[in-house]
Every structure is written in structure tokens, then in C-alpha cells.
Design a protein around this motif. Structure first.
Motif, PDB file in Angstrom:
ATOM      1  N   THR A 242      -4.060  13.301  -7.501  1.00  0.00           N
ATOM      2  CA  THR A 242      -2.958  13.799  -6.668  1.00  0.00           C
ATOM      3  C   THR A 242      -1.612  13.502  -7.342  1.00  0.00           C
ATOM      4  O   THR A 242      -0.720  14.352  -7.373  1.00  0.00           O
ATOM      5  CB  THR A 242      -3.017  13.142  -5.263  1.00  0.00           C
ATOM      6  OG1 THR A 242      -4.335  13.299  -4.752  1.00  0.00           O
ATOM      7  CG2 THR A 242      -2.034  13.776  -4.302  1.00  0.00           C
ATOM      8  N   VAL A 243      -1.482  12.271  -7.896  1.00  0.00           N
ATOM      9  CA  VAL A 243      -0.240  11.915  -8.611  1.00  0.00           C
ATOM     10  C   VAL A 243      -0.045  12.878  -9.789  1.00  0.00           C
ATOM     11  O   VAL A 243       1.046  13.386 -10.035  1.00  0.00           O
ATOM     12  CB  VAL A 243      -0.293  10.455  -9.120  1.00  0.00           C
ATOM     13  CG1 VAL A 243       0.900  10.152 -10.036  1.00  0.00           C
ATOM     14  CG2 VAL A 243      -0.318   9.478  -7.951  1.00  0.00           C
ATOM     15  N   ARG A 244      -1.156  13.157 -10.493  1.00  0.00           N
ATOM     16  CA  ARG A 244      -1.069  14.052 -11.661  1.00  0.00           C
ATOM     17  C   ARG A 244      -0.617  15.460 -11.265  1.00  0.00           C
ATOM     18  O   ARG A 244       0.182  16.086 -11.954  1.00  0.00           O
ATOM     19  CB  ARG A 244      -2.439  14.131 -12.364  1.00  0.00           C
ATOM     20  CG  ARG A 244      -2.716  12.925 -13.235  1.00  0.00           C
ATOM     21  CD  ARG A 244      -2.018  13.123 -14.579  1.00  0.00           C
ATOM     22  NE  ARG A 244      -1.606  11.879 -15.225  1.00  0.00           N
ATOM     23  CZ  ARG A 244      -2.351  11.189 -16.059  1.00  0.00           C
ATOM     24  NH1 ARG A 244      -3.570  11.595 -16.353  1.00  0.00           N
ATOM     25  NH2 ARG A 244      -1.882  10.096 -16.610  1.00  0.00           N
TER      26      ARG A 244
ATOM     27  N   GLU B 125      -0.981   5.550 -16.178  1.00  0.00           N
ATOM     28  CA  GLU B 125      -2.004   5.172 -15.209  1.00  0.00           C
ATOM     29  C   GLU B 125      -1.560   3.920 -14.440  1.00  0.00           C
ATOM     30  O   GLU B 125      -1.784   3.815 -13.241  1.00  0.00           O
ATOM     31  CB  GLU B 125      -3.337   4.955 -15.930  1.00  0.00           C
ATOM     32  CG  GLU B 125      -4.482   4.861 -14.947  1.00  0.00           C
ATOM     33  CD  GLU B 125      -5.868   4.973 -15.577  1.00  0.00           C
ATOM     34  OE1 GLU B 125      -5.997   5.582 -16.664  1.00  0.00           O
ATOM     35  OE2 GLU B 125      -6.800   4.439 -14.962  1.00  0.00           O
ATOM     36  N   ASP B 126      -0.885   3.010 -15.152  1.00  0.00           N
ATOM     37  CA  ASP B 126      -0.393   1.778 -14.506  1.00  0.00           C
ATOM     38  C   ASP B 126       0.625   2.078 -13.414  1.00  0.00           C
ATOM     39  O   ASP B 126       0.565   1.545 -12.309  1.00  0.00           O
ATOM     40  CB  ASP B 126       0.290   0.879 -15.550  1.00  0.00           C
ATOM     41  CG  ASP B 126      -0.692  -0.130 -16.106  1.00  0.00           C
ATOM     42  OD1 ASP B 126      -1.866  -0.071 -15.697  1.00  0.00           O
ATOM     43  OD2 ASP B 126      -0.263  -0.953 -16.957  1.00  0.00           O
ATOM     44  N   ASP B 127       1.586   2.960 -13.758  1.00  0.00           N
ATOM     45  CA  ASP B 127       2.613   3.330 -12.776  1.00  0.00           C
ATOM     46  C   ASP B 127       1.987   4.048 -11.581  1.00  0.00           C
ATOM     47  O   ASP B 127       2.371   3.820 -10.432  1.00  0.00           O
ATOM     48  CB  ASP B 127       3.690   4.225 -13.411  1.00  0.00           C
ATOM     49  CG  ASP B 127       4.614   3.413 -14.304  1.00  0.00           C
ATOM     50  OD1 ASP B 127       4.552   2.168 -14.224  1.00  0.00           O
ATOM     51  OD2 ASP B 127       5.363   4.028 -15.086  1.00  0.00           O
ATOM     52  N   ALA B 128       1.015   4.933 -11.881  1.00  0.00           N
ATOM     53  CA  ALA B 128       0.354   5.674 -10.800  1.00  0.00           C
ATOM     54  C   ALA B 128      -0.352   4.691  -9.867  1.00  0.00           C
ATOM     55  O   ALA B 128      -0.275   4.796  -8.644  1.00  0.00           O
ATOM     56  CB  ALA B 128      -0.644   6.674 -11.381  1.00  0.00           C
ATOM     57  N   ARG B 129      -1.011   3.689 -10.457  1.00  0.00           N
ATOM     58  CA  ARG B 129      -1.739   2.715  -9.641  1.00  0.00           C
ATOM     59  C   ARG B 129      -0.767   1.940  -8.755  1.00  0.00           C
ATOM     60  O   ARG B 129      -1.022   1.722  -7.569  1.00  0.00           O
ATOM     61  CB  ARG B 129      -2.544   1.762 -10.535  1.00  0.00           C
ATOM     62  CG  ARG B 129      -3.453   0.807  -9.759  1.00  0.00           C
ATOM     63  CD  ARG B 129      -4.358   0.030 -10.681  1.00  0.00           C
ATOM     64  NE  ARG B 129      -5.545   0.786 -11.063  1.00  0.00           N
ATOM     65  CZ  ARG B 129      -6.684   0.786 -10.371  1.00  0.00           C
ATOM     66  NH1 ARG B 129      -6.801   0.093  -9.272  1.00  0.00           N
ATOM     67  NH2 ARG B 129      -7.710   1.481 -10.778  1.00  0.00           N
ATOM     68  N   LYS B 130       0.364   1.550  -9.325  1.00  0.00           N
ATOM     69  CA  LYS B 130       1.363   0.823  -8.530  1.00  0.00           C
ATOM     70  C   LYS B 130       1.862   1.691  -7.376  1.00  0.00           C
ATOM     71  O   LYS B 130       1.994   1.225  -6.241  1.00  0.00           O
ATOM     72  CB  LYS B 130       2.558   0.424  -9.417  1.00  0.00           C
ATOM     73  CG  LYS B 130       2.301  -0.834 -10.203  1.00  0.00           C
ATOM     74  CD  LYS B 130       3.570  -1.279 -10.931  1.00  0.00           C
ATOM     75  CE  LYS B 130       3.198  -2.140 -12.128  1.00  0.00           C
ATOM     76  NZ  LYS B 130       3.929  -1.828 -13.349  1.00  0.00           N
ATOM     77  N   GLU B 131       2.116   2.954  -7.689  1.00  0.00           N
ATOM     78  CA  GLU B 131       2.618   3.860  -6.638  1.00  0.00           C
ATOM     79  C   GLU B 131       1.577   4.022  -5.528  1.00  0.00           C
ATOM     80  O   GLU B 131       1.899   3.919  -4.340  1.00  0.00           O
ATOM     81  CB  GLU B 131       2.947   5.239  -7.253  1.00  0.00           C
ATOM     82  CG  GLU B 131       3.423   6.229  -6.210  1.00  0.00           C
ATOM     83  CD  GLU B 131       3.676   7.646  -6.752  1.00  0.00           C
ATOM     84  OE1 GLU B 131       3.664   7.853  -7.985  1.00  0.00           O
ATOM     85  OE2 GLU B 131       3.877   8.537  -5.915  1.00  0.00           O
TER      86      GLU B 131
END
Ligand SMILES: Nc1ncnc2c1ncn2[C@@H]1O[C@H](COP(=O)(O)OP(=O)(O)O)[C@@H](O)[C@H]1O
Ligand code: SF4
Ligand SMILES: [Mg+2]
Length: 324
Positions: free
Chosen positions: A116-118, A130-136
Motif C-alpha cells: 500500500t505504501v508503495r 523499507e525501513d521508513d515504510a515499516r516505521k510509518e
């Protein structure tokens, strides 16, 4: 009206089936303001989900759709398949009656939220790591008060409760930030407490992000707590449209009067099905005149012969000869 987001004009939908073609929405007109909350209420088979799907750019393959739906000025009924795919991922998001239908059963929750982030990033021409997406994603799940988000991310949809699945779907909406969220009977599978929490979350999406929300329900009591404006559908026709509060306080169409009278006194939320004597109209054998006439206690001479149009009365529009 706040800034106009969607303008539906003369929307008619017929389904082609092996039994023939039958019309389930008839010349529906509706304007939706940016940031507005509208409920669509009606009995089963009144055409609510059809309206939701067509608005979400998910027209069933056997549907014949006429009229126009201008979204931010563009008629989505004329979009190519490619443009529709982009529209679905960016401007509109639909939550289904069965929340599991919004999720992929064979991918874990992290996988789906990362995707969904992508999708969101692609439309904004950026790429989160991937790190930023996980944090978000963890921040969104924490905001939605999902306990232990790390463990939720590892699970598959079938390993979550109904309330948790609905929150994951809301998380997707929070990540995508569509302009319009369509929620089709989203609380039917939830118990009353979770139902109330879910409705609060929808309101939060509306107030924090200014998302317009269409809340589809068979339960007029839920519509009351969820929207500013109310559209009542009967047999594929809009039969009453106005401010929710006004309609609930003083319904005008005999069908809406029946719906409001079926709200148990003192109950804010009910999950019962409405019960008005008689059966809903059949699409396969359409009636002449007002579609509600066989069930109407106030029937007039001409009601079974000529169908009324929408009549503007005081603070709303009503399709009934009583207000001519
Ligand atoms: N793809 C389809 N093909 C044929 N008939 C359909 C299709 N989808 C819905 N219907 C029929 O159209 C009518 C309206 O359905 P729907 O929009 O789902 O109503 P609601 O959501 O109010 O229950 C119903 O009679 C339903 O059986
Ligand atoms: S038009 Fe006639 S039959 Fe239809 S709801 Fe009004 S009074 Fe009843
Ligand atoms: Mg439905």
C-alpha cells in the motif's frame, strides 16, 4: 455545499443476466462535497452496493452504466482501464461488508501494508525505503490502537479478529489518503462496541484528513450517527435526500417514515434489519407508478399509474405525490 468533489448525473445501471437485462439504479443524481459525510440507506437489494462499486470505479463486467460521474471534474465512466486503475489507487478507496475481501489471504499484513505504501509512493513519484515504510506502518497501527503492531504485521488475515481486520483496512486508507472513502456496510460483521469504535475511526479520517465518506447501511440508526446528509434508496431510486438530522427528526416519504419508526426508542445504534410490511420491489417484474405503492398506507389514486419525480420540499427532495 463545500467544494464539489463528485457530481453524479442521471446514473442508471442495468445488469445483463441469463434471465434478461434489469435495471437496478434509475437516473440517480447526487453531488458530494469535499470532506462531506453522506449515508446511503435502504433495504437489501435497493442498489446500495451497486452505487458504491460504480462510484469506486469497480463496475461489474455485466453492468450497463449510463449517465456521468464527474470526480474532480473528470467523468470516470469514460476512463480507460489504465486510468481507472490509477483512480482506484489514488482518489477512492472502498471498504467492503466483509473486510476480508479487502485483504489478500495469502500475504501477511506487513506485505500488504508495504504494498500500500508503495502504491501511494508511486503516485507521488517517491520511494520510501523499507525501513521508513515499516516505521510509518507501525505509527499508523499504533494510532489506530492496535496492540503489539509488530506481531500483527507477521500475521495473515485469517489470524485476526473482525475488528482487527477492519482496522488494517482503515490503515490502508490512512496510508493512501484517498479523497473519497466508500464504506459498504462495514460494521455488519462487528459487535456493538467495536462497531462504535469503527464509526469513530471513520469520523476521525473525515475530520483529520478531510476525506469525504459515503457510508452505506441498511440501518438508518447507524446513518444518523455517521453522516451530515442522507440519501434513501428504494428499488434503485432515490426517494428522499436531505440533511440526516432533519430527515430523522421529520421523515417525509412513507418508506422513510417506516424506516425511522423501526428505530427502537432510546437506541442509538441497532444492528437489526428494518422491517416494513410487504416485500421490496422486484427488478425482474417492474411495477408501474410509484415503486412503493403496494406497501404504502397513504396511497393516492394516481400512485399506481404514474411514478413521481423528485420534488423539492422545504429542506430536502422527496419522491412522493403527497408533496406535489
Ligand atoms: N453483477 C450482478 N449481476 C446481476 N445482478 C446483480 C449483480 N450485482 C447485484 N445484482 C442484483 O442487483 C440488485 C441490487 O443489488 P445491490 O446493489 O447489491 O443492493 P444492496 O447493496 O442494496 O443490497 C439485487 O437484486 C442484486 O441481486
Ligand atoms: S407516491 Fe403515493 S404510493 Fe408512493 S409513497 Fe407517495 S403516497 Fe405512497
Ligand atoms: Mg449491499
Amino acid at each position: 455545499m463545500k467544494n464539489l468533489l463528485v457530481e453524479i448525473e442521471n446514473l442508471s445501471v442495468s445488469y445483463r443476466t441469463i434471465m434478461g437485462e434489469y435495471q437496478v439504479l434509475d437516473k440517480l443524481n447526487l453531488s458530494i462535497g469535499a470532506g462531506e459525510r453522506i449515508s446511503v440507506v435502504g433495504e437489501s437489494a435497493s442498489g446500495k452496493s451497486t452505487l458504491g462499486h460504480i462510484l469506486a470505479g469497480m463496475s461489474p463486467p455485466n453492468a450497463k452504466v449510463e449517465g456521468s460521474i464527474k470526480f474532480d471534474g473528470d467523468n470516470i465512466l469514460q476512463f480507460t482501464e489504465k486510468r481507472l486503475t490509477n483512480f482506484r489507487g489514488s482518489k477512492v478507496f472502498m471498504i467492503f461488508q466483509n473486510p476480508l475481501n479487502s485483504l489478500n489471504p495469502v500475504k501477511n499484513i506487513w506485505h500488504q501494508l508495504f504494498e500500500t505504501v508503495r502504491i501511494r509512493d508511486a503516485k507521488n513519484s517517491i520511494k520510501s525505503s523499507e525501513d521508513d515504510a515499516r516505521k510509518e506502518v507501525i505509527a499508523v497501527l499504533t494510532d489506530l490502537r492496535l496492540p503489539d503492531p509488530e506481531s500483527i504485521l507477521k500475521r495473515y488475515p485469517h489470524e485476526l479478529s473482525g475488528g482487527q481486520v477492519q482496522r488494517i483496512v482503515i490503515a490502508m486508507a490512512l496510508i493512501l489518503k484517498p479523497k473519497l472513502l466508500i464504506a459498504d456496510e462495514p460494521t455488519t460483521a462487528l459487535d456493538v462496541t467495536i462497531q462504535a469504535q469503527f464509526l469513530d475511526l471513520l469520523k476521525k479520517l473525515n475530520s483529520d484528513l478531510g476525506m469525504s465518506i459515503i457510508f452505506i447501511t441498511h440501518d438508518i440508526a447507524l446513518a444518523n450517527s455517521s453522516s451530515e446528509r442522507l440519501l434513501v434508496l428504494y428499488g434503485g431510486r432515490v426517494i428522499e435526500l436531505g440533511q440526516t438530522e432533519n430527515i430523522i427528526r421529520r421523515p417525509m416519504h412513507p418508506y422513510t417514515i417506516g424506516l425511522v419508526e423501526s428505530i427502537p426508542a432510546g437506541t442509538k445504534n441497532s444492528s437489526r434489519l428494518v422491517s416494513i410490511p410487504g416485500s421490496p420491489p422486484s427488478y425482474k417484474h417492474p411495477l408501474s407508478g410509484c415503486k412503493f405503492h403496494p406497501r404504502c398506507a397513504k396511497i393516492l389514486e394516481k400512485c399506481d399509474k404514474i411514478e413521481p419525480g423528485m420534488i423539492s420540499v422545504e429542506d430536502r427532495q422527496v419522491r412522493c405525490w403527497l408533496y406535489e
